[in-house]
Motif scaffolding. Structure first.
Motif, PDB file in Angstrom:
ATOM      1  N   ASN A 137      12.344  -7.086   1.113  1.00  0.00           N
ATOM      2  CA  ASN A 137      12.227  -8.378   0.428  1.00  0.00           C
ATOM      3  C   ASN A 137      13.579  -9.043   0.210  1.00  0.00           C
ATOM      4  O   ASN A 137      13.710 -10.254   0.375  1.00  0.00           O
ATOM      5  N   MET A 138      14.584  -8.273  -0.156  1.00  0.00           N
ATOM      6  CA  MET A 138      15.905  -8.836  -0.439  1.00  0.00           C
ATOM      7  C   MET A 138      16.574  -9.355   0.835  1.00  0.00           C
ATOM      8  O   MET A 138      17.272 -10.362   0.797  1.00  0.00           O
ATOM      9  N   ASN A 139      16.371  -8.666   1.931  1.00  0.00           N
ATOM     10  CA  ASN A 139      17.024  -9.052   3.184  1.00  0.00           C
ATOM     11  C   ASN A 139      16.179  -9.988   4.036  1.00  0.00           C
ATOM     12  O   ASN A 139      16.558 -10.315   5.157  1.00  0.00           O
ATOM     13  N   ASN A 140      15.023 -10.389   3.512  1.00  0.00           N
ATOM     14  CA  ASN A 140      14.109 -11.268   4.249  1.00  0.00           C
ATOM     15  C   ASN A 140      13.941 -10.805   5.692  1.00  0.00           C
ATOM     16  O   ASN A 140      14.091 -11.580   6.633  1.00  0.00           O
ATOM     17  N   MET A 141      13.651  -9.527   5.838  1.00  0.00           N
ATOM     18  CA  MET A 141      13.503  -8.951   7.171  1.00  0.00           C
ATOM     19  C   MET A 141      12.276  -9.555   7.845  1.00  0.00           C
ATOM     20  O   MET A 141      11.207  -9.645   7.251  1.00  0.00           O
ATOM     21  N   ASP A 142      12.444 -10.002   9.066  1.00  0.00           N
ATOM     22  CA  ASP A 142      11.367 -10.597   9.835  1.00  0.00           C
ATOM     23  C   ASP A 142      10.780  -9.514  10.733  1.00  0.00           C
ATOM     24  O   ASP A 142      11.237  -9.313  11.856  1.00  0.00           O
ATOM     25  N   LEU A 143       9.790  -8.786  10.221  1.00  0.00           N
ATOM     26  CA  LEU A 143       9.253  -7.637  10.937  1.00  0.00           C
ATOM     27  C   LEU A 143       7.849  -7.908  11.457  1.00  0.00           C
ATOM     28  O   LEU A 143       7.048  -8.556  10.792  1.00  0.00           O
ATOM     29  N   THR A 156       0.810  -1.226   0.000  1.00  0.00           N
ATOM     30  CA  THR A 156       0.000   0.000   0.000  1.00  0.00           C
ATOM     31  C   THR A 156       0.839   1.270   0.000  1.00  0.00           C
ATOM     32  O   THR A 156       0.297   2.360  -0.061  1.00  0.00           O
ATOM     33  N   LEU A 157       2.156   1.106   0.082  1.00  0.00           N
ATOM     34  CA  LEU A 157       3.028   2.276   0.152  1.00  0.00           C
ATOM     35  C   LEU A 157       3.214   2.913  -1.223  1.00  0.00           C
ATOM     36  O   LEU A 157       3.166   2.224  -2.242  1.00  0.00           O
ATOM     37  N   PRO A 158       3.453   4.221  -1.256  1.00  0.00           N
ATOM     38  CA  PRO A 158       3.668   4.898  -2.540  1.00  0.00           C
ATOM     39  C   PRO A 158       5.020   4.502  -3.158  1.00  0.00           C
ATOM     40  O   PRO A 158       5.861   3.880  -2.505  1.00  0.00           O
ATOM     41  N   ASP A 159       5.227   4.899  -4.396  1.00  0.00           N
ATOM     42  CA  ASP A 159       6.443   4.558  -5.132  1.00  0.00           C
ATOM     43  C   ASP A 159       7.707   5.074  -4.453  1.00  0.00           C
ATOM     44  O   ASP A 159       8.775   4.506  -4.627  1.00  0.00           O
ATOM     45  N   SER A 160       7.592   6.133  -3.668  1.00  0.00           N
ATOM     46  CA  SER A 160       8.778   6.673  -2.992  1.00  0.00           C
ATOM     47  C   SER A 160       9.363   5.668  -1.988  1.00  0.00           C
ATOM     48  O   SER A 160      10.507   5.798  -1.588  1.00  0.00           O
ATOM     49  N   PHE A 161       8.599   4.654  -1.616  1.00  0.00           N
ATOM     50  CA  PHE A 161       9.067   3.623  -0.693  1.00  0.00           C
ATOM     51  C   PHE A 161       9.559   2.377  -1.441  1.00  0.00           C
ATOM     52  O   PHE A 161       9.791   1.342  -0.813  1.00  0.00           O
ATOM     53  N   GLN A 162       9.727   2.467  -2.730  1.00  0.00           N
ATOM     54  CA  GLN A 162      10.108   1.312  -3.529  1.00  0.00           C
ATOM     55  C   GLN A 162      11.421   0.692  -3.029  1.00  0.00           C
ATOM     56  O   GLN A 162      11.532  -0.519  -2.890  1.00  0.00           O
ATOM     57  N   GLN A 163      12.412   1.523  -2.727  1.00  0.00           N
ATOM     58  CA  GLN A 163      13.700   1.016  -2.239  1.00  0.00           C
ATOM     59  C   GLN A 163      13.538   0.334  -0.877  1.00  0.00           C
ATOM     60  O   GLN A 163      14.125  -0.702  -0.618  1.00  0.00           O
ATOM     61  N   PHE A 164      12.721   0.911  -0.036  1.00  0.00           N
ATOM     62  CA  PHE A 164      12.453   0.323   1.274  1.00  0.00           C
ATOM     63  C   PHE A 164      11.840  -1.067   1.128  1.00  0.00           C
ATOM     64  O   PHE A 164      12.258  -2.022   1.798  1.00  0.00           O
ATOM     65  N   CYS A 165      10.839  -1.198   0.251  1.00  0.00           N
ATOM     66  CA  CYS A 165      10.188  -2.490   0.015  1.00  0.00           C
ATOM     67  C   CYS A 165      11.174  -3.494  -0.560  1.00  0.00           C
ATOM     68  O   CYS A 165      11.188  -4.665  -0.156  1.00  0.00           O
TER      69      CYS A 165
END
Length: 183
Positions: A131-137, A118-127
């Motif tokens: 996903n790449m780091n398999n963060m368990d949040l 649901t996040l805007p495109d400005s959060f693309q790097q964050f997403c």
């Protein structure tokens, strides 16, 4: 209504009578909180459990349209650019809690993914990092991480990935216009 048996001890008899009294109180509370139509239908039932089963049969199917409405809201929501990250994540958490109350089973990883979508495109790097780091949040940790990311995004003025040089009007040739030769 008490049950006395040669095999039952005094403590068992007292516990049974206490249970009967508690059930009677529960039936009274249930009846007092019902609409008149439902009261009339349920007052002849002997146990609170029978009332509960009956109410579940009557009202249980109402969850389906409510669950559909909440899920639709969850699927169509998108964070607006000016919205605070905290407000947006709280709104998402609220929708996910409503689904949980309606017996929807969604694991934590899927909940986090739903919020990320649901996040805007400005959060693309964050997403992508998530996903790449398999963060368990958890949702709370995600909220904190998103707020940190939002402050970093705000500091980039404008973000480097979005900087595009605007071409001048002389760069483009208009349709039907011939190229002028330099003298």
């Amino acid at each position: 209504m008490s049950v006395k048996s040669d095999e039952a001890t005094d403590d068992e008899i007292k516990a049974y009578e206490k249970g009967i009294k508690a059930d009677e109180m529960t039936r009274c509370y249930i009846l007092a909180s019902m609409a008149n139509v439902l009261q009339h239908q349920h007052q002849s039932m002997t146990t609170a459990y029978d009332m509960f089963k009956s109410l579940k049969e009557i009202l249980g199917e109402q969850n389906r349209p409510v669950k559909h409405t909440v899920m639709k809201a969850r699927l169509t929501i998108k964070m607006v650019k000016e919205t605070l990250v905290r407000e947006h994540v709280f709104k998402m958490m609220s929708l996910l809690n409503e689904l949980k109350i309606l017996n929807a089973v969604i694991d934590m990883e899927s909940k986090v993914e739903m919020v990320l979508q649901t996040l805007p495109d400005s959060f693309q790097q964050f997403c992508l990092n998530n996903n790449m780091n398999n963060m368990d949040l958890s949702l709370a940790k995600l909220l904190n991480e998103e707020q940190t990311a939002k402050s970093i995004i705000k500091q980039q003025d404008p973000p480097a990935a979005l900087m595009v040089e605007k071409p001048s009007a002389s760069t483009f040739k208009l349709k039907g216009e011939k190229k002028k030769k330099a003298s």
